[in-house]
Design an enzyme around this catalytic site. Structure first.
Site, PDB file in Angstrom:
ATOM      1  N   ASP A 111       0.777  -1.298  -0.019  1.00  0.00           N
ATOM      2  CA  ASP A 111      -0.089  -0.053  -0.098  1.00  0.00           C
ATOM      3  C   ASP A 111       1.033   1.333   0.160  1.00  0.00           C
ATOM      4  O   ASP A 111       2.137   1.265   0.620  1.00  0.00           O
ATOM      5  CB  ASP A 111      -1.019   0.073   1.364  1.00  0.00           C
ATOM      6  CG  ASP A 111      -2.176   0.975   1.078  1.00  0.00           C
ATOM      7  OD1 ASP A 111      -3.257   0.403   1.225  1.00  0.00           O
ATOM      8  OD2 ASP A 111      -1.973   2.178   0.800  1.00  0.00           O
TER       9      ASP A 111
ATOM     10  N   ASP B 159     -24.801  10.757 -12.837  1.00  0.00           N
ATOM     11  CA  ASP B 159     -25.462   9.595 -12.296  1.00  0.00           C
ATOM     12  C   ASP B 159     -26.487   8.744 -13.049  1.00  0.00           C
ATOM     13  O   ASP B 159     -26.962   9.449 -14.054  1.00  0.00           O
ATOM     14  CB  ASP B 159     -26.263  10.114 -10.807  1.00  0.00           C
ATOM     15  CG  ASP B 159     -25.224  10.228  -9.660  1.00  0.00           C
ATOM     16  OD1 ASP B 159     -24.055   9.719  -9.926  1.00  0.00           O
ATOM     17  OD2 ASP B 159     -25.591  10.920  -8.711  1.00  0.00           O
TER      18      ASP B 159
ATOM     19  N   TYR C 140     -12.264   7.398 -14.441  1.00  0.00           N
ATOM     20  CA  TYR C 140     -12.061   6.306 -13.642  1.00  0.00           C
ATOM     21  C   TYR C 140     -12.988   5.059 -14.016  1.00  0.00           C
ATOM     22  O   TYR C 140     -12.257   4.012 -14.125  1.00  0.00           O
ATOM     23  CB  TYR C 140     -12.829   6.681 -12.313  1.00  0.00           C
ATOM     24  CG  TYR C 140     -13.166   5.684 -11.373  1.00  0.00           C
ATOM     25  CD1 TYR C 140     -12.331   4.933 -10.619  1.00  0.00           C
ATOM     26  CD2 TYR C 140     -14.301   4.969 -11.431  1.00  0.00           C
ATOM     27  CE1 TYR C 140     -12.475   3.705  -9.994  1.00  0.00           C
ATOM     28  CE2 TYR C 140     -14.945   3.747 -10.752  1.00  0.00           C
ATOM     29  CZ  TYR C 140     -13.839   3.327  -9.905  1.00  0.00           C
ATOM     30  OH  TYR C 140     -14.214   2.068  -9.356  1.00  0.00           O
TER      31      TYR C 140
ATOM     32  N   LEU D  69      -0.199   4.114   1.042  1.00  0.00           N
ATOM     33  CA  LEU D  69      -0.730   5.199   1.970  1.00  0.00           C
ATOM     34  C   LEU D  69      -1.216   6.410   1.394  1.00  0.00           C
ATOM     35  O   LEU D  69      -1.481   7.444   2.012  1.00  0.00           O
ATOM     36  CB  LEU D  69       0.427   5.177   3.120  1.00  0.00           C
ATOM     37  CG  LEU D  69       0.809   4.235   3.931  1.00  0.00           C
ATOM     38  CD1 LEU D  69       1.986   4.584   4.917  1.00  0.00           C
ATOM     39  CD2 LEU D  69      -0.167   3.302   4.543  1.00  0.00           C
TER      40      LEU D  69
ATOM     41  N   ASN E  35     -22.286  -1.142  -4.695  1.00  0.00           N
ATOM     42  CA  ASN E  35     -21.983  -0.106  -3.897  1.00  0.00           C
ATOM     43  C   ASN E  35     -21.439  -0.743  -2.366  1.00  0.00           C
ATOM     44  O   ASN E  35     -22.412  -0.996  -1.531  1.00  0.00           O
ATOM     45  CB  ASN E  35     -23.297   0.953  -3.810  1.00  0.00           C
ATOM     46  CG  ASN E  35     -23.415   1.461  -4.987  1.00  0.00           C
ATOM     47  OD1 ASN E  35     -23.600   0.914  -5.958  1.00  0.00           O
ATOM     48  ND2 ASN E  35     -23.454   2.931  -4.761  1.00  0.00           N
TER      49      ASN E  35
ATOM     50  N   SER F 124     -15.791  -2.680 -11.518  1.00  0.00           N
ATOM     51  CA  SER F 124     -16.769  -2.011 -11.016  1.00  0.00           C
ATOM     52  C   SER F 124     -18.116  -2.109 -11.967  1.00  0.00           C
ATOM     53  O   SER F 124     -18.123  -2.332 -13.045  1.00  0.00           O
ATOM     54  CB  SER F 124     -16.379  -0.597 -10.945  1.00  0.00           C
ATOM     55  OG  SER F 124     -17.634   0.396 -10.705  1.00  0.00           O
TER      56      SER F 124
ATOM     57  N   ASN G 134      -2.118   5.733 -12.677  1.00  0.00           N
ATOM     58  CA  ASN G 134      -1.883   5.002 -11.252  1.00  0.00           C
ATOM     59  C   ASN G 134      -2.733   3.723 -11.868  1.00  0.00           C
ATOM     60  O   ASN G 134      -2.154   2.479 -11.375  1.00  0.00           O
ATOM     61  CB  ASN G 134      -2.454   5.599 -10.261  1.00  0.00           C
ATOM     62  CG  ASN G 134      -2.093   5.169  -8.905  1.00  0.00           C
ATOM     63  OD1 ASN G 134      -1.469   4.246  -8.729  1.00  0.00           O
ATOM     64  ND2 ASN G 134      -3.208   5.237  -8.072  1.00  0.00           N
TER      65      ASN G 134
ATOM     66  N   LYS H 145     -11.230   0.971 -15.443  1.00  0.00           N
ATOM     67  CA  LYS H 145     -11.956  -0.403 -15.197  1.00  0.00           C
ATOM     68  C   LYS H 145     -11.997  -1.104 -16.503  1.00  0.00           C
ATOM     69  O   LYS H 145     -11.760  -2.535 -16.416  1.00  0.00           O
ATOM     70  CB  LYS H 145     -12.842  -0.281 -14.206  1.00  0.00           C
ATOM     71  CG  LYS H 145     -12.857   0.387 -12.724  1.00  0.00           C
ATOM     72  CD  LYS H 145     -12.005  -0.598 -11.880  1.00  0.00           C
ATOM     73  CE  LYS H 145     -11.473   0.259 -10.708  1.00  0.00           C
ATOM     74  NZ  LYS H 145     -10.225  -0.391 -10.019  1.00  0.00           N
TER      75      LYS H 145
ATOM     76  N   ARG I 134     -29.454   2.041  -6.230  1.00  0.00           N
ATOM     77  CA  ARG I 134     -28.383   1.204  -6.172  1.00  0.00           C
ATOM     78  C   ARG I 134     -28.306   0.064  -5.329  1.00  0.00           C
ATOM     79  O   ARG I 134     -29.352  -0.115  -4.545  1.00  0.00           O
ATOM     80  CB  ARG I 134     -27.185   2.128  -5.619  1.00  0.00           C
ATOM     81  CG  ARG I 134     -26.858   3.305  -6.161  1.00  0.00           C
ATOM     82  CD  ARG I 134     -26.339   3.211  -7.586  1.00  0.00           C
ATOM     83  NE  ARG I 134     -25.828   4.546  -8.299  1.00  0.00           N
ATOM     84  CZ  ARG I 134     -26.923   5.261  -8.743  1.00  0.00           C
ATOM     85  NH1 ARG I 134     -27.908   4.808  -9.262  1.00  0.00           N
ATOM     86  NH2 ARG I 134     -26.469   6.320  -9.560  1.00  0.00           N
TER      87      ARG I 134
HETATM   88  N1  UDP Z   1     -26.093  10.489  -3.297  1.00  0.00           N
HETATM   89  C1  UDP Z   1     -26.803  11.474  -2.788  1.00  0.00           C
HETATM   90  N2  UDP Z   1     -26.122  12.490  -1.894  1.00  0.00           N
HETATM   91  C2  UDP Z   1     -24.749  12.257  -1.968  1.00  0.00           C
HETATM   92  C3  UDP Z   1     -24.066  11.193  -2.172  1.00  0.00           C
HETATM   93  C4  UDP Z   1     -24.868  10.331  -3.251  1.00  0.00           C
HETATM   94  O1  UDP Z   1     -27.971  11.618  -3.218  1.00  0.00           O
HETATM   95  O2  UDP Z   1     -24.193  13.243  -0.900  1.00  0.00           O
HETATM   96  C5  UDP Z   1     -26.794   9.451  -4.363  1.00  0.00           C
HETATM   97  C6  UDP Z   1     -26.224   9.381  -5.771  1.00  0.00           C
HETATM   98  O3  UDP Z   1     -26.852  10.343  -6.620  1.00  0.00           O
HETATM   99  C7  UDP Z   1     -26.589   7.887  -6.137  1.00  0.00           C
HETATM  100  C8  UDP Z   1     -26.442   7.093  -4.482  1.00  0.00           C
HETATM  101  O4  UDP Z   1     -26.615   8.139  -3.772  1.00  0.00           O
HETATM  102  O5  UDP Z   1     -27.656   7.831  -6.570  1.00  0.00           O
HETATM  103  C9  UDP Z   1     -25.158   6.585  -4.742  1.00  0.00           C
HETATM  104  O6  UDP Z   1     -24.045   7.413  -4.736  1.00  0.00           O
HETATM  105  P1  UDP Z   1     -22.531   6.891  -4.324  1.00  0.00           P
HETATM  106  O7  UDP Z   1     -21.578   8.229  -4.952  1.00  0.00           O
HETATM  107  O8  UDP Z   1     -22.473   6.497  -3.241  1.00  0.00           O
HETATM  108  O9  UDP Z   1     -22.156   5.797  -5.311  1.00  0.00           O
HETATM  109  P2  UDP Z   1     -22.397   5.764  -7.202  1.00  0.00           P
HETATM  110  O10 UDP Z   1     -23.371   4.764  -7.238  1.00  0.00           O
HETATM  111  O11 UDP Z   1     -22.606   6.907  -7.541  1.00  0.00           O
HETATM  112  O12 UDP Z   1     -20.867   5.219  -7.290  1.00  0.00           O
END
Ligand code: UDP
Length: 338
Positions: A32, A298, A150, A34, A179, A125, A100, A154, A231
Protein backbone atom coordinates in the site's frame (compact mmCIF):
# COMPACT_ATOMS: atom_id res chain seq x y z
CA UNK A 1 -0.49 -22.18 3.02
CA UNK A 2 -0.68 -19.91 -0.02
CA UNK A 3 0.91 -16.50 0.20
CA UNK A 4 -1.35 -13.82 -1.25
CA UNK A 5 -0.28 -10.31 -2.18
CA UNK A 6 -3.01 -7.76 -1.49
CA UNK A 7 -2.31 -4.40 -3.11
CA UNK A 8 -4.19 -1.54 -1.48
CA UNK A 9 -4.61 -3.84 1.51
CA UNK A 10 -4.96 -0.98 4.00
CA UNK A 11 -7.87 0.60 2.13
CA UNK A 12 -11.57 0.15 2.78
CA UNK A 13 -12.28 -3.04 0.84
CA UNK A 14 -8.66 -4.22 0.98
CA UNK A 15 -8.46 -4.21 4.78
CA UNK A 16 -11.69 -6.19 5.17
CA UNK A 17 -10.44 -8.69 2.60
CA UNK A 18 -7.10 -9.09 4.41
CA UNK A 19 -9.01 -9.94 7.60
CA UNK A 20 -11.12 -12.58 5.83
CA UNK A 21 -8.04 -14.01 4.07
CA UNK A 22 -6.15 -14.35 7.32
CA UNK A 23 -9.18 -15.84 9.06
CA UNK A 24 -9.38 -18.41 6.25
CA UNK A 25 -5.71 -19.31 6.81
CA UNK A 26 -3.95 -17.52 3.95
CA UNK A 27 -0.63 -15.78 4.50
CA UNK A 28 -1.00 -12.15 3.47
CA UNK A 29 1.52 -9.63 2.19
CA UNK A 30 0.20 -6.10 1.80
CA UNK A 31 1.49 -3.44 -0.56
CA UNK A 32 0.00 0.00 0.00
CA UNK A 33 1.42 3.46 -0.74
CA UNK A 34 -0.67 5.06 2.05
CA UNK A 35 -1.97 7.65 -0.44
CA UNK A 36 -5.55 7.07 0.73
CA UNK A 37 -5.10 4.94 3.83
CA UNK A 38 -3.54 5.05 7.28
CA UNK A 39 -0.78 2.87 8.69
CA UNK A 40 -2.86 2.37 11.89
CA UNK A 41 -5.09 0.07 9.85
CA UNK A 42 -2.27 -2.49 10.01
CA UNK A 43 -2.47 -2.55 13.82
CA UNK A 44 -6.25 -2.81 13.68
CA UNK A 45 -6.11 -5.78 11.27
CA UNK A 46 -3.60 -7.37 13.65
CA UNK A 47 -5.93 -6.84 16.61
CA UNK A 48 -8.84 -8.47 14.79
CA UNK A 49 -6.98 -11.49 13.42
CA UNK A 50 -4.20 -11.93 15.96
CA UNK A 51 -1.69 -11.99 13.14
CA UNK A 52 0.29 -9.09 11.67
CA UNK A 53 0.35 -9.17 7.89
CA UNK A 54 3.67 -8.53 6.19
CA UNK A 55 3.52 -4.89 5.00
CA UNK A 56 5.47 -2.96 2.37
CA UNK A 57 4.97 0.69 1.52
CA UNK A 58 5.50 0.65 -2.23
CA UNK A 59 4.25 2.91 -5.01
CA UNK A 60 3.25 0.50 -7.78
CA UNK A 61 3.90 3.16 -10.41
CA UNK A 62 7.62 2.71 -9.80
CA UNK A 63 8.50 -0.31 -11.88
CA UNK A 64 11.89 -1.02 -10.32
CA UNK A 65 10.31 -1.10 -6.85
CA UNK A 66 7.69 -3.55 -8.06
CA UNK A 67 10.42 -5.76 -9.56
CA UNK A 68 12.48 -5.58 -6.38
CA UNK A 69 9.48 -6.65 -4.31
CA UNK A 70 8.93 -9.76 -6.44
CA UNK A 71 12.68 -10.52 -6.40
CA UNK A 72 12.42 -10.84 -2.64
CA UNK A 73 9.03 -12.48 -2.10
CA UNK A 74 7.42 -15.71 -3.16
CA UNK A 75 3.80 -14.98 -4.09
CA UNK A 76 1.07 -17.50 -5.04
CA UNK A 77 -1.67 -15.07 -6.04
CA UNK A 78 -2.60 -11.39 -6.15
CA UNK A 79 -5.72 -9.47 -5.17
CA UNK A 80 -5.30 -6.05 -6.72
CA UNK A 81 -7.21 -3.21 -5.06
CA UNK A 82 -4.68 -0.39 -5.25
CA UNK A 83 -6.18 2.33 -7.45
CA UNK A 84 -7.57 5.85 -7.40
CA UNK A 85 -11.35 5.73 -7.14
CA UNK A 86 -12.96 9.17 -7.14
CA UNK A 87 -15.10 9.54 -10.24
CA UNK A 88 -15.25 13.35 -10.17
CA UNK A 89 -11.55 13.77 -9.49
CA UNK A 90 -10.75 11.46 -12.40
CA UNK A 91 -12.42 13.92 -14.77
CA UNK A 92 -10.08 16.65 -13.48
CA UNK A 93 -6.97 14.45 -13.43
CA UNK A 94 -7.30 11.84 -16.16
CA UNK A 95 -3.57 11.28 -16.64
CA UNK A 96 -3.00 10.63 -12.94
CA UNK A 97 -5.79 8.07 -13.04
CA UNK A 98 -4.47 6.34 -16.15
CA UNK A 99 -0.91 6.33 -14.84
CA UNK A 100 -1.85 4.91 -11.46
CA UNK A 101 -4.68 2.54 -12.30
CA UNK A 102 -3.33 1.24 -15.60
CA UNK A 103 0.43 1.57 -15.00
CA UNK A 104 0.34 -0.42 -11.76
CA UNK A 105 -1.80 -3.12 -13.31
CA UNK A 106 0.58 -3.58 -16.23
CA UNK A 107 3.63 -3.80 -13.96
CA UNK A 108 1.97 -6.41 -11.74
CA UNK A 109 0.89 -8.51 -14.70
CA UNK A 110 4.39 -8.33 -16.20
CA UNK A 111 5.88 -9.66 -12.97
CA UNK A 112 3.27 -12.43 -12.88
CA UNK A 113 4.06 -13.45 -16.44
CA UNK A 114 7.82 -13.26 -15.97
CA UNK A 115 7.76 -15.31 -12.79
CA UNK A 116 4.91 -17.71 -13.60
CA UNK A 117 2.68 -16.44 -10.83
CA UNK A 118 -0.95 -17.42 -11.40
CA UNK A 119 -4.27 -16.35 -9.75
CA UNK A 120 -5.21 -12.69 -10.14
CA UNK A 121 -8.32 -11.04 -8.69
CA UNK A 122 -9.16 -7.56 -10.01
CA UNK A 123 -11.36 -4.87 -8.43
CA UNK A 124 -13.74 -3.92 -11.18
CA UNK A 125 -16.99 -2.02 -10.99
CA UNK A 126 -20.61 -2.16 -12.10
CA UNK A 127 -19.89 1.19 -13.74
CA UNK A 128 -18.76 -0.89 -16.76
CA UNK A 129 -22.47 -1.49 -17.48
CA UNK A 130 -23.45 2.20 -17.45
CA UNK A 131 -27.25 2.53 -17.38
CA UNK A 132 -28.14 -1.04 -18.29
CA UNK A 133 -31.16 -1.57 -20.51
CA UNK A 134 -32.45 -4.37 -18.29
CA UNK A 135 -32.57 -4.74 -14.52
CA UNK A 136 -31.32 -6.58 -12.58
CA UNK A 137 -27.96 -6.54 -14.35
CA UNK A 138 -26.54 -9.89 -15.39
CA UNK A 139 -22.95 -10.52 -16.46
CA UNK A 140 -24.29 -10.88 -20.00
CA UNK A 141 -25.37 -7.23 -20.13
CA UNK A 142 -23.24 -5.29 -22.61
CA UNK A 143 -20.67 -2.86 -21.29
CA UNK A 144 -21.29 0.78 -22.18
CA UNK A 145 -18.76 3.48 -23.05
CA UNK A 146 -17.30 4.80 -19.80
CA UNK A 147 -18.45 8.23 -18.67
CA UNK A 148 -15.33 9.04 -16.62
CA UNK A 149 -11.61 8.28 -16.77
CA UNK A 150 -12.08 6.27 -13.55
CA UNK A 151 -14.72 4.07 -15.20
CA UNK A 152 -12.53 3.79 -18.26
CA UNK A 153 -9.61 2.50 -16.19
CA UNK A 154 -11.84 -0.35 -14.99
CA UNK A 155 -12.92 -1.22 -18.54
CA UNK A 156 -9.41 -0.96 -19.96
CA UNK A 157 -8.11 -2.85 -16.92
CA UNK A 158 -10.43 -5.77 -17.66
CA UNK A 159 -9.34 -5.76 -21.32
CA UNK A 160 -5.66 -5.75 -20.38
CA UNK A 161 -6.22 -8.73 -18.07
CA UNK A 162 -8.32 -10.57 -20.66
CA UNK A 163 -5.59 -10.17 -23.28
CA UNK A 164 -2.86 -11.23 -20.85
CA UNK A 165 -4.80 -14.32 -19.79
CA UNK A 166 -5.23 -15.29 -23.42
CA UNK A 167 -1.63 -14.70 -24.44
CA UNK A 168 0.15 -15.88 -21.33
CA UNK A 169 -2.15 -18.51 -19.83
CA UNK A 170 -2.74 -16.55 -16.64
CA UNK A 171 -6.00 -17.17 -14.70
CA UNK A 172 -7.89 -14.14 -13.47
CA UNK A 173 -11.27 -13.05 -12.15
CA UNK A 174 -12.64 -9.51 -12.25
CA UNK A 175 -15.21 -8.73 -9.57
CA UNK A 176 -17.64 -6.02 -10.62
CA UNK A 177 -18.58 -4.36 -7.36
CA UNK A 178 -21.88 -2.65 -6.80
CA UNK A 179 -21.95 -0.20 -3.83
CA UNK A 180 -19.84 -1.40 -0.88
CA UNK A 181 -20.84 0.00 2.52
CA UNK A 182 -20.54 -0.74 6.23
CA UNK A 183 -17.69 -1.72 8.51
CA UNK A 184 -16.28 -4.74 10.31
CA UNK A 185 -18.32 -5.87 13.32
CA UNK A 186 -15.31 -5.30 15.59
CA UNK A 187 -15.57 -1.59 14.65
CA UNK A 188 -11.78 -1.63 14.24
CA UNK A 189 -11.74 -1.12 10.47
CA UNK A 190 -14.09 0.75 8.14
CA UNK A 191 -14.22 3.45 5.49
CA UNK A 192 -11.96 6.48 6.01
CA UNK A 193 -13.00 9.07 3.44
CA UNK A 194 -10.56 11.94 2.91
CA UNK A 195 -12.24 15.34 3.10
CA UNK A 196 -15.89 15.75 2.12
CA UNK A 197 -17.32 12.31 1.31
CA UNK A 198 -18.54 11.79 -2.24
CA UNK A 199 -20.38 8.56 -1.48
CA UNK A 200 -23.83 8.40 0.04
CA UNK A 201 -23.28 6.35 3.21
CA UNK A 202 -20.28 8.26 4.64
CA UNK A 203 -22.11 11.49 3.85
CA UNK A 204 -25.13 10.20 5.77
CA UNK A 205 -23.11 9.06 8.79
CA UNK A 206 -21.17 12.34 8.90
CA UNK A 207 -24.43 14.28 8.71
CA UNK A 208 -25.93 12.25 11.54
CA UNK A 209 -22.73 12.88 13.53
CA UNK A 210 -23.05 16.64 12.99
CA UNK A 211 -19.91 16.96 10.86
CA UNK A 212 -22.01 17.88 7.81
CA UNK A 213 -25.03 20.07 8.17
CA UNK A 214 -27.34 18.43 5.71
CA UNK A 215 -27.42 15.58 3.24
CA UNK A 216 -28.22 16.62 -0.31
CA UNK A 217 -30.25 14.02 -2.16
CA UNK A 218 -29.28 14.33 -5.78
CA UNK A 219 -32.56 14.35 -7.68
CA UNK A 220 -36.08 13.11 -6.96
CA UNK A 221 -37.29 13.16 -10.54
CA UNK A 222 -35.81 9.85 -11.69
CA UNK A 223 -38.06 7.24 -13.21
CA UNK A 224 -38.20 5.16 -10.01
CA UNK A 225 -41.05 4.57 -7.51
CA UNK A 226 -40.04 7.45 -5.20
CA UNK A 227 -38.09 9.46 -7.79
CA UNK A 228 -34.65 8.94 -6.21
CA UNK A 229 -31.91 6.83 -7.79
CA UNK A 230 -31.54 3.15 -7.04
CA UNK A 231 -28.33 1.26 -6.19
CA UNK A 232 -27.32 -2.11 -4.80
CA UNK A 233 -25.59 -1.57 -1.43
CA UNK A 234 -23.49 -4.53 -0.29
CA UNK A 235 -21.88 -5.01 3.14
CA UNK A 236 -18.10 -4.76 2.75
CA UNK A 237 -17.56 -8.03 4.64
CA UNK A 238 -19.80 -9.89 2.18
CA UNK A 239 -17.85 -8.24 -0.63
CA UNK A 240 -14.55 -9.24 1.01
CA UNK A 241 -15.70 -12.84 1.15
CA UNK A 242 -16.44 -12.80 -2.58
CA UNK A 243 -12.69 -12.29 -3.08
CA UNK A 244 -11.84 -15.35 -1.01
CA UNK A 245 -14.38 -17.36 -3.01
CA UNK A 246 -12.94 -16.12 -6.32
CA UNK A 247 -9.38 -16.87 -5.23
CA UNK A 248 -10.37 -20.35 -4.07
CA UNK A 249 -12.07 -20.97 -7.42
CA UNK A 250 -8.80 -20.24 -9.22
CA UNK A 251 -6.69 -22.25 -6.78
CA UNK A 252 -9.05 -25.23 -7.16
CA UNK A 253 -8.97 -24.77 -10.96
CA UNK A 254 -12.75 -24.58 -11.09
CA UNK A 255 -12.79 -21.61 -13.45
CA UNK A 256 -14.43 -22.24 -16.81
CA UNK A 257 -12.32 -19.66 -18.69
CA UNK A 258 -8.99 -18.17 -17.83
CA UNK A 259 -10.59 -14.75 -17.60
CA UNK A 260 -13.95 -14.55 -15.81
CA UNK A 261 -15.97 -11.71 -14.34
CA UNK A 262 -18.76 -11.70 -11.78
CA UNK A 263 -21.25 -9.22 -10.36
CA UNK A 264 -20.83 -8.71 -6.66
CA UNK A 265 -23.94 -7.17 -5.15
CA UNK A 266 -26.92 -8.24 -3.06
CA UNK A 267 -29.43 -8.43 -5.88
CA UNK A 268 -31.62 -5.86 -4.13
CA UNK A 269 -31.97 -2.25 -5.24
CA UNK A 270 -32.59 0.55 -2.72
CA UNK A 271 -33.44 4.14 -3.51
CA UNK A 272 -31.65 7.05 -1.81
CA UNK A 273 -34.80 7.81 0.18
CA UNK A 274 -35.10 4.17 1.23
CA UNK A 275 -31.52 4.29 2.44
CA UNK A 276 -32.23 7.44 4.44
CA UNK A 277 -35.34 5.89 6.03
CA UNK A 278 -33.61 2.59 6.77
CA UNK A 279 -30.64 4.43 8.29
CA UNK A 280 -33.00 6.44 10.50
CA UNK A 281 -34.89 3.40 11.76
CA UNK A 282 -31.85 1.12 12.11
CA UNK A 283 -29.82 3.65 14.10
CA UNK A 284 -32.51 5.75 15.76
CA UNK A 285 -31.05 8.90 14.27
CA UNK A 286 -32.92 11.71 12.55
CA UNK A 287 -31.28 12.81 9.35
CA UNK A 288 -31.37 16.36 8.05
CA UNK A 289 -31.71 16.24 4.27
CA UNK A 290 -32.94 18.22 1.30
CA UNK A 291 -33.63 17.39 -2.31
CA UNK A 292 -31.34 19.11 -4.81
CA UNK A 293 -30.67 18.76 -8.54
CA UNK A 294 -29.38 15.54 -10.02
CA UNK A 295 -25.62 14.97 -9.88
CA UNK A 296 -24.03 14.99 -13.31
CA UNK A 297 -23.19 11.57 -14.65
CA UNK A 298 -25.46 9.64 -12.26
CA UNK A 299 -27.58 6.85 -13.66
CA UNK A 300 -31.16 6.04 -12.65
CA UNK A 301 -30.81 2.51 -11.35
CA UNK A 302 -28.28 -0.29 -11.01
CA UNK A 303 -28.61 -3.52 -9.08
CA UNK A 304 -27.12 -6.93 -9.65
CA UNK A 305 -28.49 -10.23 -10.78
CA UNK A 306 -26.32 -12.39 -8.53
CA UNK A 307 -27.42 -15.78 -9.88
CA UNK A 308 -24.18 -16.49 -11.72
CA UNK A 309 -21.89 -15.26 -8.94
CA UNK A 310 -23.84 -17.22 -6.31
CA UNK A 311 -23.55 -20.42 -8.31
CA UNK A 312 -20.05 -20.16 -9.76
CA UNK A 313 -18.34 -18.65 -6.74
CA UNK A 314 -20.39 -20.71 -4.29
CA UNK A 315 -20.86 -17.46 -2.41
CA UNK A 316 -23.77 -15.37 -1.20
CA UNK A 317 -24.32 -12.29 0.90
CA UNK A 318 -25.15 -12.90 4.54
CA UNK A 319 -25.66 -9.45 5.98
CA UNK A 320 -28.70 -7.21 5.81
CA UNK A 321 -28.90 -3.58 4.77
CA UNK A 322 -29.82 -2.70 8.38
CA UNK A 323 -26.68 -4.42 9.67
CA UNK A 324 -24.57 -2.62 7.09
CA UNK A 325 -25.98 0.79 8.00
CA UNK A 326 -25.72 0.10 11.74
CA UNK A 327 -22.08 -0.91 11.35
CA UNK A 328 -21.38 2.24 9.31
CA UNK A 329 -22.93 4.31 12.10
CA UNK A 330 -20.98 2.54 14.88
CA UNK A 331 -17.80 3.13 12.86
CA UNK A 332 -18.64 6.81 12.44
CA UNK A 333 -19.20 7.22 16.18
CA UNK A 334 -15.90 5.49 16.89
CA UNK A 335 -14.12 8.08 14.73
CA UNK A 336 -15.45 10.90 16.93
CA UNK A 337 -14.24 9.32 20.13
CA UNK A 338 -10.83 8.06 19.05
N1 UDP B 1 -26.10 10.49 -3.44
C1 UDP B 1 -26.83 11.53 -2.89
N2 UDP B 1 -26.19 12.40 -2.06
C2 UDP B 1 -24.86 12.31 -1.77
C3 UDP B 1 -24.11 11.24 -2.32
C4 UDP B 1 -24.75 10.36 -3.16
O1 UDP B 1 -28.03 11.66 -3.13
O2 UDP B 1 -24.34 13.16 -1.02
C5 UDP B 1 -26.77 9.52 -4.32
C6 UDP B 1 -26.17 9.43 -5.71
O3 UDP B 1 -26.79 10.38 -6.56
C7 UDP B 1 -26.49 7.98 -6.10
C8 UDP B 1 -26.43 7.24 -4.77
O4 UDP B 1 -26.57 8.23 -3.76
O5 UDP B 1 -27.80 7.89 -6.60
C9 UDP B 1 -25.12 6.51 -4.55
O6 UDP B 1 -24.06 7.39 -4.78
P1 UDP B 1 -22.56 7.02 -4.48
O7 UDP B 1 -21.70 8.20 -4.87
O8 UDP B 1 -22.41 6.53 -3.09
O9 UDP B 1 -22.27 5.77 -5.43
P2 UDP B 1 -22.36 5.64 -7.05
O10 UDP B 1 -23.42 4.61 -7.29
O11 UDP B 1 -22.69 6.96 -7.61
O12 UDP B 1 -21.01 5.15 -7.43
Amino acid sequence: MKRILVTGGLGFIGSHTVVELQNTGFNVVIIDDLSNSKIEVLDNITEITGKRPDFHQIDLRIKKDVQAFFDNHHIDGIIHFAAFKAVGESVQKPLEYYENNIGSLVYLLQEMRNRNIDHFIFSSSCTVYGQADELPITENAPTKPATSPYGNTKQIGEEIIRGTCKANGLNAIALRYFNPIGAHESVKIGELPLGVPQNLIPYITQTAAGIREQLSIFGDDYDTPDGTAIRDYIHVVDLANAHIAALQRLIDKKNLNNFEYFNVGTGKGSSVLEIVKTFESATNQKLNYKIVDRREGDITAAYADTTIANKELNWKTEKTLEEALQSAWLWQKKQQTS
